[in-house]
Design a protein around this motif. Sequence first.
Motif, mmCIF file in Angstrom:
data_model
loop_
_atom_site.group_PDB
_atom_site.id
_atom_site.type_symbol
_atom_site.label_atom_id
_atom_site.label_comp_id
_atom_site.label_asym_id
_atom_site.label_seq_id
_atom_site.Cartn_x
_atom_site.Cartn_y
_atom_site.Cartn_z
ATOM 1 N N ILE A 1 25.045 18.007 -8.683
ATOM 2 C CA ILE A 1 24.084 16.894 -8.747
ATOM 3 C C ILE A 1 22.723 17.403 -8.258
ATOM 4 N N PRO A 2 21.799 17.667 -9.189
ATOM 5 C CA PRO A 2 20.479 18.138 -8.752
ATOM 6 C C PRO A 2 19.639 16.969 -8.229
ATOM 7 N N VAL A 3 19.114 17.140 -7.026
ATOM 8 C CA VAL A 3 18.271 16.090 -6.422
ATOM 9 C C VAL A 3 17.006 16.712 -5.817
ATOM 10 N N ALA A 4 16.602 17.871 -6.349
ATOM 11 C CA ALA A 4 15.494 18.597 -5.728
ATOM 12 C C ALA A 4 14.142 18.313 -6.376
ATOM 13 N N GLY A 5 14.103 17.400 -7.333
ATOM 14 C CA GLY A 5 12.840 17.104 -8.025
ATOM 15 C C GLY A 5 11.854 16.383 -7.114
ATOM 16 N N LEU A 6 10.612 16.323 -7.544
ATOM 17 C CA LEU A 6 9.553 15.738 -6.714
ATOM 18 C C LEU A 6 9.508 14.213 -6.789
ATOM 19 N N GLY A 7 10.051 13.644 -7.841
ATOM 20 C CA GLY A 7 10.075 12.179 -7.957
ATOM 21 C C GLY A 7 8.689 11.573 -8.094
ATOM 22 N N THR A 8 7.811 12.222 -8.841
ATOM 23 C CA THR A 8 6.415 11.741 -8.912
ATOM 24 C C THR A 8 6.300 10.374 -9.573
ATOM 25 N N ARG A 9 7.258 10.018 -10.451
ATOM 26 C CA ARG A 9 7.157 8.708 -11.119
ATOM 27 C C ARG A 9 7.391 7.565 -10.138
ATOM 28 N N PHE A 10 7.920 7.892 -8.957
ATOM 29 C CA PHE A 10 8.230 6.821 -8.007
ATOM 30 C C PHE A 10 7.360 6.872 -6.753
ATOM 31 N N PRO B 1 13.652 10.220 -0.320
ATOM 32 C CA PRO B 1 14.047 10.714 -1.651
ATOM 33 C C PRO B 1 14.323 9.540 -2.578
ATOM 34 N N LYS B 2 13.889 9.639 -3.842
ATOM 35 C CA LYS B 2 14.100 8.504 -4.763
ATOM 36 C C LYS B 2 15.596 8.218 -4.925
ATOM 37 N N GLU B 3 16.430 9.238 -4.751
ATOM 38 C CA GLU B 3 17.889 9.054 -4.876
ATOM 39 C C GLU B 3 18.443 8.194 -3.750
ATOM 40 N N ARG C 1 20.079 24.928 -1.569
ATOM 41 C CA ARG C 1 18.651 24.653 -1.680
ATOM 42 C C ARG C 1 18.036 25.229 -2.961
ATOM 43 N N GLN C 2 17.200 24.438 -3.587
ATOM 44 C CA GLN C 2 16.307 24.979 -4.624
ATOM 45 C C GLN C 2 14.950 25.116 -3.917
ATOM 46 N N LYS C 3 14.497 26.342 -3.744
ATOM 47 C CA LYS C 3 13.335 26.535 -2.870
ATOM 48 C C LYS C 3 12.044 26.006 -3.477
ATOM 49 N N LYS C 4 11.947 26.075 -4.811
ATOM 50 C CA LYS C 4 10.761 25.520 -5.483
ATOM 51 C C LYS C 4 11.233 24.674 -6.649
ATOM 52 N N PRO C 5 10.528 23.575 -6.947
ATOM 53 C CA PRO C 5 10.967 22.719 -8.062
ATOM 54 C C PRO C 5 10.609 23.349 -9.406
ATOM 55 N N LEU C 6 11.386 24.360 -9.804
ATOM 56 C CA LEU C 6 11.063 25.116 -11.022
ATOM 57 C C LEU C 6 11.804 24.590 -12.245
ATOM 58 N N GLY C 7 12.231 23.335 -12.180
ATOM 59 C CA GLY C 7 12.848 22.724 -13.365
ATOM 60 C C GLY C 7 14.341 22.504 -13.211
ATOM 61 N N LEU C 8 14.865 21.633 -14.085
ATOM 62 C CA LEU C 8 16.283 21.268 -14.034
ATOM 63 C C LEU C 8 17.181 22.486 -14.286
ATOM 64 N N LEU D 1 22.739 13.886 -13.245
ATOM 65 C CA LEU D 1 21.400 13.823 -12.665
ATOM 66 C C LEU D 1 21.375 12.760 -11.574
ATOM 67 N N GLY D 2 20.693 13.096 -10.479
ATOM 68 C CA GLY D 2 20.732 12.254 -9.280
ATOM 69 C C GLY D 2 20.030 10.920 -9.403
ATOM 70 N N ASP D 3 19.356 10.680 -10.530
ATOM 71 C CA ASP D 3 18.661 9.391 -10.686
ATOM 72 C C ASP D 3 19.107 8.656 -11.952
ATOM 73 N N ASP D 4 20.198 9.114 -12.567
ATOM 74 C CA ASP D 4 20.692 8.490 -13.800
ATOM 75 C C ASP D 4 21.972 7.723 -13.496
HETATM 76 P P1 UTP Z 1 13.352 14.359 -13.311
HETATM 77 O O1 UTP Z 1 12.245 14.938 -14.077
HETATM 78 O O2 UTP Z 1 13.876 13.025 -13.684
HETATM 79 O O3 UTP Z 1 13.009 14.240 -11.781
HETATM 80 O O4 UTP Z 1 14.529 15.398 -13.214
HETATM 81 P P2 UTP Z 1 11.762 14.547 -10.913
HETATM 82 O O5 UTP Z 1 11.092 15.802 -11.300
HETATM 83 O O6 UTP Z 1 12.251 14.427 -9.502
HETATM 84 O O7 UTP Z 1 10.920 13.235 -11.174
HETATM 85 P P3 UTP Z 1 9.486 12.932 -11.756
HETATM 86 O O8 UTP Z 1 9.598 13.201 -13.227
HETATM 87 O O9 UTP Z 1 8.504 13.806 -11.018
HETATM 88 O O10 UTP Z 1 9.305 11.489 -11.427
HETATM 89 C C1 UTP Z 1 15.889 15.055 -13.413
HETATM 90 C C2 UTP Z 1 16.756 15.471 -12.240
HETATM 91 O O11 UTP Z 1 16.632 16.859 -11.982
HETATM 92 C C3 UTP Z 1 16.291 17.094 -10.631
HETATM 93 C C4 UTP Z 1 15.672 15.790 -10.142
HETATM 94 O O12 UTP Z 1 15.866 15.639 -8.739
HETATM 95 C C5 UTP Z 1 16.408 14.738 -10.956
HETATM 96 O O13 UTP Z 1 17.623 14.359 -10.340
HETATM 97 N N1 UTP Z 1 15.379 18.252 -10.564
HETATM 98 C C6 UTP Z 1 14.298 18.326 -11.382
HETATM 99 C C7 UTP Z 1 15.642 19.248 -9.651
HETATM 100 O O14 UTP Z 1 16.644 19.191 -8.891
HETATM 101 N N2 UTP Z 1 14.791 20.307 -9.589
HETATM 102 C C8 UTP Z 1 13.702 20.421 -10.387
HETATM 103 O O15 UTP Z 1 12.976 21.425 -10.293
HETATM 104 C C9 UTP Z 1 13.459 19.395 -11.310
#
Ligand code: UTP
Length: 289
Positions: free
Chosen positions: A8-17, A25-27, A102-109, A129-132
């Motif tokens: 379950i990836p939850v390392a994203g920045l969550g900018t939409r929220f 964390p948005k999760e 840990r994912q050290k940098k948000p370099l994508g899903l 996905l942690g927000d679906d």
């Molecule tokens: P999203 O694009 O929905 O999440 O990625 P985000 O980047 O957190 O949100 P926005 O778009 O900026 O609002 C889908 C999933 O992948 C994870 C996110 O945490 C989310 O659960 N993710 C995304 C990572 O774990 N690492 C990343 O580098 C990018």
Amino acid sequence: MQIRKAVIPVAGLGTRFLPASKAIPKEMLTIVDRPTIQYIVEEVVASGIDQVILITSAGKSAIENHFDYDYELDHVLTKKKKHVLADEINHISNLIDVVSVRQKKPLGLGHAILQARHVIGDEPFVVLLGDDLVLSDQPCTKQMINLFEEVGESIVAVQRVPMDQTYQYGIVEGVKERDQVHKIKRMVEKPAPGTTNSDMAIIGRYILQPEIFDLLEKTTPGHGGEIQLTDALLALTNKRGMYAYEFEGTRFDAGDKLGYLKAIIAFGLRHPEVCDNFSDHLKEVASQL
Ligand code: UTP
């Protein structure tokens, strides 16, 4: 091979929220009485999986804490004879074995999933996905595992979307094998309008063969310097084949404001404690619109 592990990836920045997701964390945002991530972990448990691998980042420790045992809280609740609450809190920490990487940098899903490689090893696994969120009678993950036991190849869950919205999703094009099941031929991430005739959009549930890790290693960063999962999925499709599965249920993108509100309504209307009063209230609100 049996599926035992869920990533379950939850390392994203969550900018939409933002700004809600600045310090929380948005999760961890609440749908009725529990955080989004708990529904997802409960889906994993109800699908018969043994272990969750959370892909986290700095600032997401609240998620790890939520699934950990809280000695102090247990002690205080027990002392105050709040046994039902104590049981509920302890139940969460006993749900399933949770490890985090840990994912050290948000370099994508794609990069996030790659971080789970050493914990997964050489076996097929599920990604949620942690927000679906998916509301369904049989858990979406369990439906996919049933299909995997039949076809033995990677699967992505898809839902039909209006053609004028396909540009917002990863879209799969395939050949129908039977009801709900398609053999994938092509995959396009956010196709420009008019460039696909498919309305099958990928949602946040996948079953992947471990070959995906080699393919992710070889994937070059795309848009925004991110390693896109879709690129590796396409390579996996070409290498061994992949299926698209039209799951039964309703999916909510709880990482998006409108999707989050819709999820609260859907889950609120199913919550045993509040559903009746909530339903009455919604009818009253609707009559005033
Ligand atoms: P999203 O694009 O929905 O999440 O990625 P985000 O980047 O957190 O949100 P926005 O778009 O900026 O609002 C889908 C999933 O992948 C994870 C996110 O945490 C989310 O659960 N993710 C995304 C990572 O774990 N690492 C990343 O580098 C990018």
